[in-house]
Design a protein around this motif. Sequence first.
Motif, PDB file in Angstrom:
ATOM      1  N   GLY A 172      77.905  54.170  91.495  1.00  7.59           N
ATOM      2  CA  GLY A 172      76.697  54.166  90.681  1.00  7.59           C
ATOM      3  C   GLY A 172      76.705  52.975  89.748  1.00  7.59           C
ATOM      4  N   LEU A 173      75.680  52.871  88.920  1.00  4.97           N
ATOM      5  CA  LEU A 173      75.608  51.774  87.966  1.00  4.97           C
ATOM      6  C   LEU A 173      76.615  52.003  86.841  1.00  4.97           C
ATOM      7  CD1 LEU A 173      71.740  51.357  87.622  1.00  4.97           C
ATOM      8  CD2 LEU A 173      73.315  49.797  88.767  1.00  4.97           C
ATOM      9  N   ALA A 174      77.215  50.929  86.358  1.00  2.29           N
ATOM     10  CA  ALA A 174      78.059  51.031  85.180  1.00  2.29           C
ATOM     11  C   ALA A 174      77.221  51.515  84.006  1.00  2.29           C
ATOM     12  CB  ALA A 174      78.669  49.664  84.867  1.00  2.29           C
ATOM     13  N   ALA A 175      77.902  52.121  83.011  1.00  2.00           N
ATOM     14  CA  ALA A 175      77.181  52.754  81.906  1.00  2.00           C
ATOM     15  C   ALA A 175      76.276  51.768  81.185  1.00  2.00           C
ATOM     16  CB  ALA A 175      78.177  53.372  80.925  1.00  2.00           C
ATOM     17  N   ASP A 176      76.800  50.532  80.883  1.00  2.00           N
ATOM     18  CA  ASP A 176      75.967  49.595  80.148  1.00  2.00           C
ATOM     19  C   ASP A 176      74.814  49.069  80.995  1.00  2.00           C
ATOM     20  OD1 ASP A 176      77.650  48.206  81.796  1.00  2.00           O
ATOM     21  OD2 ASP A 176      78.319  46.747  80.300  1.00  2.00           O
ATOM     22  N   GLU A 177      74.997  49.016  82.314  1.00  2.00           N
ATOM     23  CA  GLU A 177      73.899  48.604  83.188  1.00  2.00           C
ATOM     24  C   GLU A 177      72.813  49.671  83.222  1.00  2.00           C
ATOM     25  OE1 GLU A 177      71.826  46.063  85.809  1.00  2.00           O
ATOM     26  OE2 GLU A 177      73.513  45.756  84.462  1.00  2.00           O
TER      27      GLU A 177
ATOM     28  N   VAL B 200      71.982  51.603  80.769  1.00  2.00           N
ATOM     29  CA  VAL B 200      71.206  51.457  79.540  1.00  2.00           C
ATOM     30  C   VAL B 200      70.214  50.310  79.688  1.00  2.00           C
ATOM     31  CG1 VAL B 200      71.305  51.013  77.067  1.00  2.00           C
ATOM     32  CG2 VAL B 200      73.098  52.360  78.142  1.00  2.00           C
ATOM     33  N   TRP B 201      70.666  49.183  80.262  1.00  2.65           N
ATOM     34  CA  TRP B 201      69.764  48.042  80.425  1.00  2.65           C
ATOM     35  C   TRP B 201      68.584  48.398  81.321  1.00  2.65           C
ATOM     36  CZ3 TRP B 201      68.490  43.864  78.022  1.00  2.65           C
ATOM     37  CH2 TRP B 201      67.637  42.953  78.664  1.00  2.65           C
ATOM     38  N   VAL B 202      68.821  49.143  82.378  1.00  2.00           N
ATOM     39  CA  VAL B 202      67.732  49.543  83.276  1.00  2.00           C
ATOM     40  C   VAL B 202      66.703  50.368  82.500  1.00  2.00           C
ATOM     41  CG1 VAL B 202      67.141  50.963  85.274  1.00  2.00           C
ATOM     42  CG2 VAL B 202      69.120  49.433  85.375  1.00  2.00           C
ATOM     43  N   GLU B 203      67.157  51.278  81.644  1.00  2.00           N
ATOM     44  CA  GLU B 203      66.228  52.092  80.850  1.00  2.00           C
ATOM     45  C   GLU B 203      65.465  51.225  79.847  1.00  2.00           C
ATOM     46  OE1 GLU B 203      67.736  55.676  79.130  1.00  2.00           O
ATOM     47  OE2 GLU B 203      69.167  55.996  80.756  1.00  2.00           O
ATOM     48  N   VAL B 204      66.178  50.292  79.234  1.00  2.00           N
ATOM     49  CA  VAL B 204      65.535  49.407  78.264  1.00  2.00           C
ATOM     50  C   VAL B 204      64.483  48.540  78.946  1.00  2.00           C
ATOM     51  CG1 VAL B 204      65.948  47.382  76.803  1.00  2.00           C
ATOM     52  CG2 VAL B 204      67.436  49.385  76.621  1.00  2.00           C
ATOM     53  N   ARG B 205      64.813  48.053  80.121  1.00  2.00           N
ATOM     54  CA  ARG B 205      63.903  47.147  80.842  1.00  2.00           C
ATOM     55  C   ARG B 205      62.575  47.809  81.179  1.00  2.00           C
ATOM     56  NH1 ARG B 205      60.987  44.132  81.991  1.00  2.00           N
ATOM     57  NH2 ARG B 205      61.027  42.167  83.151  1.00  2.00           N
ATOM     58  N   THR B 206      62.585  49.126  81.363  1.00  2.00           N
ATOM     59  CA  THR B 206      61.334  49.826  81.670  1.00  2.00           C
ATOM     60  C   THR B 206      60.370  49.823  80.490  1.00  2.00           C
ATOM     61  OG1 THR B 206      62.217  51.986  81.003  1.00  2.00           O
ATOM     62  CG2 THR B 206      62.523  51.329  83.314  1.00  2.00           C
ATOM     63  N   LEU B 207      60.861  49.528  79.281  1.00  2.00           N
ATOM     64  CA  LEU B 207      59.991  49.480  78.105  1.00  2.00           C
ATOM     65  C   LEU B 207      59.222  48.169  78.008  1.00  2.00           C
ATOM     66  CD1 LEU B 207      62.485  50.870  75.414  1.00  2.00           C
ATOM     67  CD2 LEU B 207      60.776  52.164  76.689  1.00  2.00           C
ATOM     68  N   LEU B 208      59.651  47.161  78.776  1.00  2.00           N
ATOM     69  CA  LEU B 208      59.091  45.828  78.641  1.00  2.00           C
ATOM     70  C   LEU B 208      58.103  45.532  79.754  1.00  2.00           C
ATOM     71  CD1 LEU B 208      62.448  43.962  77.880  1.00  2.00           C
ATOM     72  CD2 LEU B 208      60.884  45.078  76.272  1.00  2.00           C
ATOM     73  N   PRO B 209      57.152  44.635  79.513  1.00  2.00           N
ATOM     74  CA  PRO B 209      56.228  44.216  80.575  1.00  2.00           C
ATOM     75  C   PRO B 209      56.999  43.623  81.758  1.00  2.00           C
ATOM     76  CG  PRO B 209      55.470  43.454  78.427  1.00  2.00           C
ATOM     77  CD  PRO B 209      56.838  43.994  78.216  1.00  2.00           C
ATOM     78  N   SER B 210      56.444  43.730  82.936  1.00  3.73           N
ATOM     79  CA  SER B 210      57.133  43.260  84.134  1.00  3.73           C
ATOM     80  C   SER B 210      57.178  41.742  84.230  1.00  3.73           C
ATOM     81  CB  SER B 210      56.459  43.837  85.388  1.00  3.73           C
ATOM     82  OG  SER B 210      55.091  43.468  85.425  1.00  3.73           O
ATOM     83  N   THR B 211      56.263  41.042  83.557  1.00 11.20           N
ATOM     84  CA  THR B 211      56.217  39.581  83.641  1.00 11.20           C
ATOM     85  C   THR B 211      56.321  38.965  82.254  1.00 11.20           C
ATOM     86  OG1 THR B 211      53.802  39.470  83.440  1.00 11.20           O
ATOM     87  CG2 THR B 211      54.727  39.721  85.670  1.00 11.20           C
ATOM     88  N   GLU B 212      56.750  37.710  82.230  1.00 14.62           N
ATOM     89  CA  GLU B 212      56.879  36.999  80.962  1.00 14.62           C
ATOM     90  C   GLU B 212      55.532  36.886  80.268  1.00 14.62           C
ATOM     91  OE1 GLU B 212      58.154  32.514  79.423  1.00 14.62           O
ATOM     92  OE2 GLU B 212      58.967  33.312  81.316  1.00 14.62           O
TER      93      GLU B 212
ATOM     94  N   SER C 241      69.833  41.475  72.998  1.00 20.26           N
ATOM     95  CA  SER C 241      71.026  40.683  73.311  1.00 20.26           C
ATOM     96  C   SER C 241      72.286  41.547  73.248  1.00 20.26           C
ATOM     97  CB  SER C 241      71.146  39.498  72.345  1.00 20.26           C
ATOM     98  OG  SER C 241      71.531  39.919  71.049  1.00 20.26           O
ATOM     99  N   GLN C 242      72.321  42.484  72.312  1.00 24.53           N
ATOM    100  CA  GLN C 242      73.481  43.365  72.205  1.00 24.53           C
ATOM    101  C   GLN C 242      73.612  44.261  73.437  1.00 24.53           C
ATOM    102  OE1 GLN C 242      75.762  43.368  69.498  1.00 24.53           O
ATOM    103  NE2 GLN C 242      74.630  41.483  69.071  1.00 24.53           N
ATOM    104  N   VAL C 243      72.480  44.770  73.914  1.00 21.84           N
ATOM    105  CA  VAL C 243      72.497  45.625  75.104  1.00 21.84           C
ATOM    106  C   VAL C 243      72.877  44.806  76.327  1.00 21.84           C
ATOM    107  CG1 VAL C 243      71.154  47.182  76.562  1.00 21.84           C
ATOM    108  CG2 VAL C 243      70.762  47.149  74.087  1.00 21.84           C
ATOM    109  N   ALA C 244      72.276  43.625  76.462  1.00 20.43           N
ATOM    110  CA  ALA C 244      72.542  42.791  77.632  1.00 20.43           C
ATOM    111  C   ALA C 244      74.006  42.382  77.708  1.00 20.43           C
ATOM    112  CB  ALA C 244      71.656  41.551  77.602  1.00 20.43           C
ATOM    113  N   ALA C 245      74.628  42.142  76.559  1.00 19.94           N
ATOM    114  CA  ALA C 245      76.024  41.707  76.531  1.00 19.94           C
ATOM    115  C   ALA C 245      76.996  42.875  76.656  1.00 19.94           C
ATOM    116  CB  ALA C 245      76.299  40.940  75.238  1.00 19.94           C
ATOM    117  N   GLY C 246      76.490  44.097  76.675  1.00 16.78           N
ATOM    118  CA  GLY C 246      77.373  45.254  76.784  1.00 16.78           C
ATOM    119  C   GLY C 246      78.119  45.569  75.516  1.00 16.78           C
ATOM    120  N   HIS C 247      77.614  45.110  74.375  1.00 19.61           N
ATOM    121  CA  HIS C 247      78.253  45.392  73.097  1.00 19.61           C
ATOM    122  C   HIS C 247      77.970  46.836  72.664  1.00 19.61           C
ATOM    123  CE1 HIS C 247      78.160  40.814  72.092  1.00 19.61           C
ATOM    124  NE2 HIS C 247      79.178  41.135  72.869  1.00 19.61           N
ATOM    125  N   PRO C 248      78.731  47.363  71.687  1.00 21.87           N
ATOM    126  CA  PRO C 248      78.465  48.722  71.198  1.00 21.87           C
ATOM    127  C   PRO C 248      77.009  48.876  70.766  1.00 21.87           C
ATOM    128  CG  PRO C 248      80.566  47.955  70.356  1.00 21.87           C
ATOM    129  CD  PRO C 248      79.939  46.779  71.053  1.00 21.87           C
TER     130      PRO C 248
END
Length: 413
Positions: free
Chosen positions: A12-17, A19-31, A113-120
Amino acid sequence: MALLGAEDQGGGLAADETVWVEVRTLLPSTEEGLTLALSGEVEDCVQELLRRGRRVLYGAEGRPGREAAAAMDRIGDVLRDYSWEKLNAGPWREISKAWRQVYAYGCFFGALSQVAAGHPLATAVRLCDLGLLMGASVLDNVLARLVRVLQCHLPRPAVEVPAQRARADPPPVPAVRPEDAVPHLHCPSLEHFRDNFLIPQKPVILEGITDHWPCMKKWSVDYFCQVAGCRTVPVELGPRYTDEEWSQKLMTVSDFINQYIVNQNSVGYLAQHQLFDQIPELKEDISIPDYCCLGEGEEDDITINAWFGPEGTVSPLHQDPQQNFLAQVFGRKYIRLYSPQDSENLYPHESHILHNTSQVDVDDPDLVKFPSFSKAAFQSCILMPGQVLFIPVKYWHYVRSLDTSFSVSFWWS
């Protein structure tokens, strides 16, 4: 160290990954979908920095790598530092909303940036809270939505069990003489409340109007640690705001509970009007009293305040510029009320900052220095859980917590 985006050994996905997947769903799909609109003008270099943060965020197919995360972290730092100078350049009411939004974007990029870097995740949660407290809403209040996702992945903060110690006897509960008592009413009609208390501006205790609030059954010290323990909030330090040693400090709710509620090392009070916007889970457990519809403003104009503190916390004798419903959720409070007609006998401070506060210490009045204070008539009550006190506009009131206490006040016009 596992590569960013790698799967764990179970497939499965690593724990920090995760979290990033869940966070990414909050953002628009395009820049282009992540708009950077501001409610006012800022320097071109700040606009370019915002666009650069957006490019870094959307520069990778999936989760930003370590270099991108570090770049986004630096951008967030610069945005926060530069806008912080603007936020402290003058009176808060004169600060441009655009600079508060820039500060919120700085917290947004920093948290991502903290989530992307896998920081606490605690650091990311704190950044979201700082943006909610000092900034202004951006991207459909993305910081509130982001922090709600992040705190689900944090362990529940522990409440310390204090060592047994000798405890001084609590001060006696003040006596309320029948002739001075604030009257009680059970669920009066709107017309009755308007004609007998709102129009003549008379205090009254309303009973039964909060029985349906979920908070009356749910809220406790332990519940607050469970729901909001990881959240950063401003805490007032000191017995009362008129004392020279009074100050404010940012800390997590769990640290506040452990230090000031459980261990009672000193006096601290969580008193703020943003708590319910910052932590909407709590706002869902209360309701604006129906009687507020008798006012002239809209529902959005009503200010909801939270008051959470240990036994012995005092609000000095003061008056507020709006009508006030003070609802007691748990614990008891002793309250004394004076009519605005007695203002001269209450010796308000002469300074502009404290002009709404009396110089008299209600617990130990100096009648040599303030002789007319003894002429002022007052009403008093012990506000119990489930009761709501109507404090008319400009009515002077003194409040002391008799227990660990949580109250909610509604200021309305």
